[in-house]
Enzyme design. Structure first.
Site, PDB file in Angstrom:
ATOM      1  N   GLU A  26       1.013  -1.282  -0.055  1.00 15.16           N
ATOM      2  CA  GLU A  26       0.094  -0.035   0.103  1.00 15.16           C
ATOM      3  C   GLU A  26       0.752   1.312   0.040  1.00 15.16           C
ATOM      4  O   GLU A  26       1.762   1.521   0.815  1.00 15.16           O
ATOM      5  CB  GLU A  26      -0.956   0.229   1.375  1.00 15.16           C
ATOM      6  CG  GLU A  26      -1.444  -1.151   1.853  1.00 15.16           C
ATOM      7  CD  GLU A  26      -2.035  -1.143   3.210  1.00 15.16           C
ATOM      8  OE1 GLU A  26      -2.319   0.028   3.676  1.00 15.16           O
ATOM      9  OE2 GLU A  26      -1.986  -2.015   3.848  1.00 15.16           O
ATOM     10  N   TYR A  82      -8.031   4.703  -3.350  1.00 15.47           N
ATOM     11  CA  TYR A  82      -8.918   5.343  -2.258  1.00 15.47           C
ATOM     12  C   TYR A  82      -8.470   6.685  -1.597  1.00 15.47           C
ATOM     13  O   TYR A  82      -7.126   6.976  -1.721  1.00 15.47           O
ATOM     14  CB  TYR A  82      -9.728   4.432  -1.292  1.00 15.47           C
ATOM     15  CG  TYR A  82      -8.804   3.776  -0.393  1.00 15.47           C
ATOM     16  CD1 TYR A  82      -7.756   3.119  -0.590  1.00 15.47           C
ATOM     17  CD2 TYR A  82      -9.100   4.094   0.958  1.00 15.47           C
ATOM     18  CE1 TYR A  82      -6.806   2.810   0.444  1.00 15.47           C
ATOM     19  CE2 TYR A  82      -8.197   3.591   1.987  1.00 15.47           C
ATOM     20  CZ  TYR A  82      -7.261   3.107   1.601  1.00 15.47           C
ATOM     21  OH  TYR A  82      -6.536   2.614   2.808  1.00 15.47           O
ATOM     22  N   ASP A 117      -7.375   7.782   1.813  1.00 22.94           N
ATOM     23  CA  ASP A 117      -7.003   7.390   3.366  1.00 22.94           C
ATOM     24  C   ASP A 117      -6.721   8.754   4.016  1.00 22.94           C
ATOM     25  O   ASP A 117      -5.531   9.125   3.726  1.00 22.94           O
ATOM     26  CB  ASP A 117      -5.880   6.224   3.434  1.00 22.94           C
ATOM     27  CG  ASP A 117      -5.700   5.604   4.573  1.00 22.94           C
ATOM     28  OD1 ASP A 117      -6.571   5.958   5.513  1.00 22.94           O
ATOM     29  OD2 ASP A 117      -5.035   4.686   4.649  1.00 22.94           O
ATOM     30  N   GLU A 143      -4.347   6.732  -1.932  1.00 21.47           N
ATOM     31  CA  GLU A 143      -3.897   5.710  -1.632  1.00 21.47           C
ATOM     32  C   GLU A 143      -3.765   4.734  -2.790  1.00 21.47           C
ATOM     33  O   GLU A 143      -5.245   4.533  -3.321  1.00 21.47           O
ATOM     34  CB  GLU A 143      -4.092   5.042  -0.286  1.00 21.47           C
ATOM     35  CG  GLU A 143      -3.647   3.655   0.048  1.00 21.47           C
ATOM     36  CD  GLU A 143      -3.470   3.263   1.589  1.00 21.47           C
ATOM     37  OE1 GLU A 143      -3.520   4.086   2.416  1.00 21.47           O
ATOM     38  OE2 GLU A 143      -3.368   2.002   1.695  1.00 21.47           O
ATOM     39  N   SER A 177      -3.728   0.437  -3.055  1.00 22.77           N
ATOM     40  CA  SER A 177      -3.431  -0.828  -2.488  1.00 22.77           C
ATOM     41  C   SER A 177      -3.263  -1.837  -3.478  1.00 22.77           C
ATOM     42  O   SER A 177      -4.298  -2.015  -4.343  1.00 22.77           O
ATOM     43  CB  SER A 177      -4.305  -1.221  -1.402  1.00 22.77           C
ATOM     44  OG  SER A 177      -4.444  -0.156  -0.542  1.00 22.77           O
ATOM     45  N   HIS A 233       2.814   0.610   3.414  1.00 21.62           N
ATOM     46  CA  HIS A 233       2.547  -0.476   4.276  1.00 21.62           C
ATOM     47  C   HIS A 233       2.737  -1.784   3.413  1.00 21.62           C
ATOM     48  O   HIS A 233       2.377  -1.722   2.072  1.00 21.62           O
ATOM     49  CB  HIS A 233       1.247  -0.541   4.831  1.00 21.62           C
ATOM     50  CG  HIS A 233       1.129   0.674   5.926  1.00 21.62           C
ATOM     51  ND1 HIS A 233      -0.095   0.966   6.713  1.00 21.62           N
ATOM     52  CD2 HIS A 233       1.873   1.557   6.412  1.00 21.62           C
ATOM     53  CE1 HIS A 233       0.114   1.988   7.109  1.00 21.62           C
ATOM     54  NE2 HIS A 233       1.291   2.543   7.151  1.00 21.62           N
ATOM     55  N   ASN A 236       1.973  -5.937   3.341  1.00 19.75           N
ATOM     56  CA  ASN A 236       0.933  -6.958   3.951  1.00 19.75           C
ATOM     57  C   ASN A 236       1.446  -8.381   3.334  1.00 19.75           C
ATOM     58  O   ASN A 236       1.521  -8.843   2.511  1.00 19.75           O
ATOM     59  CB  ASN A 236      -0.519  -6.816   3.394  1.00 19.75           C
ATOM     60  CG  ASN A 236      -0.745  -5.543   3.972  1.00 19.75           C
ATOM     61  OD1 ASN A 236      -1.297  -5.297   5.153  1.00 19.75           O
ATOM     62  ND2 ASN A 236      -0.783  -4.322   2.954  1.00 19.75           N
ATOM     63  N   ARG A 285      -2.676 -11.605   8.724  1.00 17.59           N
ATOM     64  CA  ARG A 285      -1.996 -10.795   7.699  1.00 17.59           C
ATOM     65  C   ARG A 285      -1.104  -9.807   8.476  1.00 17.59           C
ATOM     66  O   ARG A 285      -1.553  -8.849   9.320  1.00 17.59           O
ATOM     67  CB  ARG A 285      -3.017  -9.731   6.937  1.00 17.59           C
ATOM     68  CG  ARG A 285      -2.409  -8.748   6.173  1.00 17.59           C
ATOM     69  CD  ARG A 285      -3.743  -7.760   5.594  1.00 17.59           C
ATOM     70  NE  ARG A 285      -4.545  -7.199   6.528  1.00 17.59           N
ATOM     71  CZ  ARG A 285      -4.547  -5.834   6.488  1.00 17.59           C
ATOM     72  NH1 ARG A 285      -3.730  -5.159   5.531  1.00 17.59           N
ATOM     73  NH2 ARG A 285      -5.395  -5.264   7.425  1.00 17.59           N
ATOM     74  N   HIS A 306       0.773  -6.847   8.936  1.00 15.89           N
ATOM     75  CA  HIS A 306       0.609  -5.622   8.342  1.00 15.89           C
ATOM     76  C   HIS A 306       2.105  -4.511   8.831  1.00 15.89           C
ATOM     77  O   HIS A 306       2.068  -4.532  10.089  1.00 15.89           O
ATOM     78  CB  HIS A 306      -0.622  -4.794   8.972  1.00 15.89           C
ATOM     79  CG  HIS A 306      -1.006  -3.497   8.535  1.00 15.89           C
ATOM     80  ND1 HIS A 306      -1.202  -2.355   9.365  1.00 15.89           N
ATOM     81  CD2 HIS A 306      -1.087  -3.065   7.415  1.00 15.89           C
ATOM     82  CE1 HIS A 306      -1.485  -1.382   8.570  1.00 15.89           C
ATOM     83  NE2 HIS A 306      -1.544  -1.900   7.400  1.00 15.89           N
TER      84      HIS A 306
END
Lengths: 61, 539
Positions: free
Chosen positions: B10, B132, B134, B139, B141, B194, B196, B278, B280
């Site tokens: 992300e 989207y 954030d 952002e 992802s 980030h 994941n 997950r 993160h």
């Protein structure tokens, strides 16, 4: 390293190069960076101080 | 396991509109997403999109086995509901309309110019990604991928999505929007990039903490993005390795926006909860460089495999947060940090311990797949190079490339790192415009090693990876977008003419829905009702 040094080295490409020099010049990075620095004034935003001051973000994750 | 694993990346991008210095960043971010939505509407490409579905989001679950109540949570932790522009800016005459799956659009007037436009805050793209708003940043992802190379490719696709979105948004009026793939404004604010990673649920969280902390503190030496300035305010004119290091204050925790922890405990698998976690990861820098991204994901995958096998090195730092910052503050990489018990190691030595454990692990299991071999080879090579002379890693490592450009600049002009143009270079390094971003100017001269061309990156903007559920998500949007009323990581909802109910298709297995499994459904060019019926049989 300067552009001049790099050009000199390229002309001597066929010649064996001292090990020490190879380590310094391995990638040719300096010449490319020099090339970018030649044009950087036209790439950078004008009025550096003001532009950086204006870059204000809100918090994120 | 190996260097391959289910991964998604992300990125929150920095955003400004130079012609409107006081513009609200949430509004600007919404314009980016809306700009992309316009682009999708206007072009008949595969870049289909749908609304995001919040029904499966649980951001307040803690991997340590409890959850935080909504009242106790910091408002920014409430990522399972649609942000509205109302609260952010009164310029928007916002009326939130609830749609299926708790999704909402904001029927709004942007600076009173565009009365009829619905502003989109949240999209799912035809390549399986999510785009989207954030908090106050746009952002991207990435879709789920299974290899470090694919992680790089679909992460770079996100940069291209943002470039297109910014161009589209600018064409809608209001002035140029500039986006930055960085992590701080050097004025107290940081925003994340980030990672994941999918992990079996039976791996105890405490083992992840024990195995990952020293690795996360030190991996910045090959995937830091570089920064001028110290502390959250970016004071002084000293170069440091990481954008993010000075914003971390805790070792383990649930928060991501305050008191940031090295290990984040958010327990929201977006998959079968009984089988998976997950992980993160919030500690990484956003990388423009392909090799820094490749190493960041590939080495982390290997270390997770070591932890799962009980083979990670036992390296317990005396003070991880302080070590993170001390290492970041020393571009010579000579700094040693203390372990519990008093022994001191450099970041390179700590990374070598992990590398050697990974080499042993892979040799024992005869893991010779190309991804694993590549990551092991590159990991060893980059540590050798950094040990010999960090500046020799400029072609692969983002912070070194940035630092070498700055050093050359200061030498040529006889100035110091306190020159205002250095601060501008620090920022403009991450400018997403290909003709302005200094990373891209370096790459265009062949100064940055790349593994994917712009053509390959463009193809990844339009197409999903083949080997995860992102394939099903992306292809469904490409073929059946008008019938998809909502989508998220683990579900697709369809509304079909004549049907009385919404059909919801769950995807709890991230590796299911691959081209091998459902490709034939798309090859068959089915009508929507037939497609949904056939899909249901794949459950």
């Amino acid at each position: 390293m300067t552009q001049e040094n790099f050009s000199a080295r390229r002309e001597n490409q066929a010649q064996p190069v001292e090990t020490e020099q190879v380590q310094v010049n391995t990638t040719g990075t300096s010449a490319g960076v020099d090339d970018l620095l030649d044009e950087i004034d036209s790439v950078l935003e004008s009025n550096a101080e003001e532009f950086v001051r204006g870059f204000i973000q809100k918090g994120g994750q | 396991m190996s260097a391959r694993r289910l991964v998604g990346l992300e990125t929150e991008y920095g955003i400004i509109r130079p012609s409107m210095p006081k513009a609200n960043s949430t509004v600007l971010s919404a314009q980016i997403v809306d700009g992309y939505a316009q682009l999708v509407r206007d072009t008949d490409t595969a870049t289909r999109a749908a609304r995001w579905d919040y029904a499966d989001e649980t951001p307040l679950n803690d991997a340590r086995g409890h959850s935080v109540s909504r009242e106790e949570a910091h408002p920014s932790q409430l990522t399972d509901s649609e942000p509205t522009l109302e609260a952010e800016n009164q310029v928007w005459t916002a009326e939130s309309i609830a749609l299926d799956g708790n999704d909402a659009r904001v029927g709004a007037t942007l600076y009173q110019e565009n009365d009829a436009t619905d502003v989109v805050m949240n999209m799912v793209l035809g390549n399986g990604a999510r785009l989207y708003v954030d908090h106050a940043h746009p952002e991207y992802s990435s879709p789920e991928v299974t290899s470090p190379r694919d992680a790089v490719l679909w992460d770079q696709a996100g940069d291209q999505v943002m470039r297109r979105a910014a161009a589209s948004a600018a064409s809608l009026g209001g002035g140029e929007l500039l986006l930055y793939k960085n992590n701080t404004d050097n004025k107290s604010v940081s925003y994340g990039s980030h990672e994941n990673y999918l992990i079996p649920r039976d791996v105890e969280f405490s083992r992840l903490v024990d195995g990952l902390t020293a690795f996360f503190v030190t991996r910045q030496i090959f995937c830091g993005a570089g920064r001028v300035g110290r502390g959250m305010l970016g004071r002084g004119a000293e170069f440091q390795i990481s954008q993010r290091a000075d914003f971390f204050e805790a070792e383990v925790g649930l928060e991501t926006t305050v008191n940031r922890p090295i290990i984040n405990t958010r327990d929201e698998p977006h998959a079968n909860w009984d089988k998976y976690r997950r992980l993160h990861v919030i500690i990484g820098d956003a990388n423009l460089g392909q090799i820094s991204t490749l190493l960041r994901v590939g080495t982390t995958n290997l270390v997770l495999s070591l932890i799962e096998a009980g083979m990670s090195p036992k390296l317990e730092l005396a003070d991880p947060v302080s070590a993170l910052q001390q290492i970041s503050h020393d571009p010579t990489l000579q700094t040693t940090v203390p372990l519990r018990g008093g022994r001191r190691m450099t970041a390179i030595e700590i990374q070598r311990s992990y590398l050697e454990a990974a080499e042993t692990y892979c040799a024992q299991r005869e893991l010779t797949d190309p991804d694993t071999s590549e990551i092991l080879n590159r990991w060893r090579a980059i540590l050798d190079t950094l040990e010999q002379d960090p500046m020799q890693a400029a072609g692969q490592v983002d912070w070194v490339a940035k630092y070498s450009l700055m050093k050359s600049f200061t030498e040529r002009h006889g100035v110091g790192l306190d020159d205002p143009r250095i601060a501008l270079m620090d920022l403009q390094w991450a400018d997403l415009r290909l003709d302005k971003g200094l990373y891209y100017r370096m790459a265009a001269r062949g100064l940055m090693e790349t593994i994917f061309s712009q053509e390959e990156i463009n193809a990844a903007v339009d197409n999903p990876p083949h080997d995860t559920r992102a394939y099903l998500r992306g292809m469904t949007l490409q073929r059946y977008a008008p019938y998809v009323v909502a989508a998220n990581w683990d579900a697709l909802s369809f509304s079909v003419p004549g049907a009385r109910k919404i059909s919801r298709f769950h995807m709890p297995e991230p590796l299911a829905g691959s081209r091998a499994q459902v490709g034939e459904l798309f090859d068959a060019q089915l009508e929507i009702n037939e497609f949904i019926d056939q899909l249901a049989r794949h459950r």
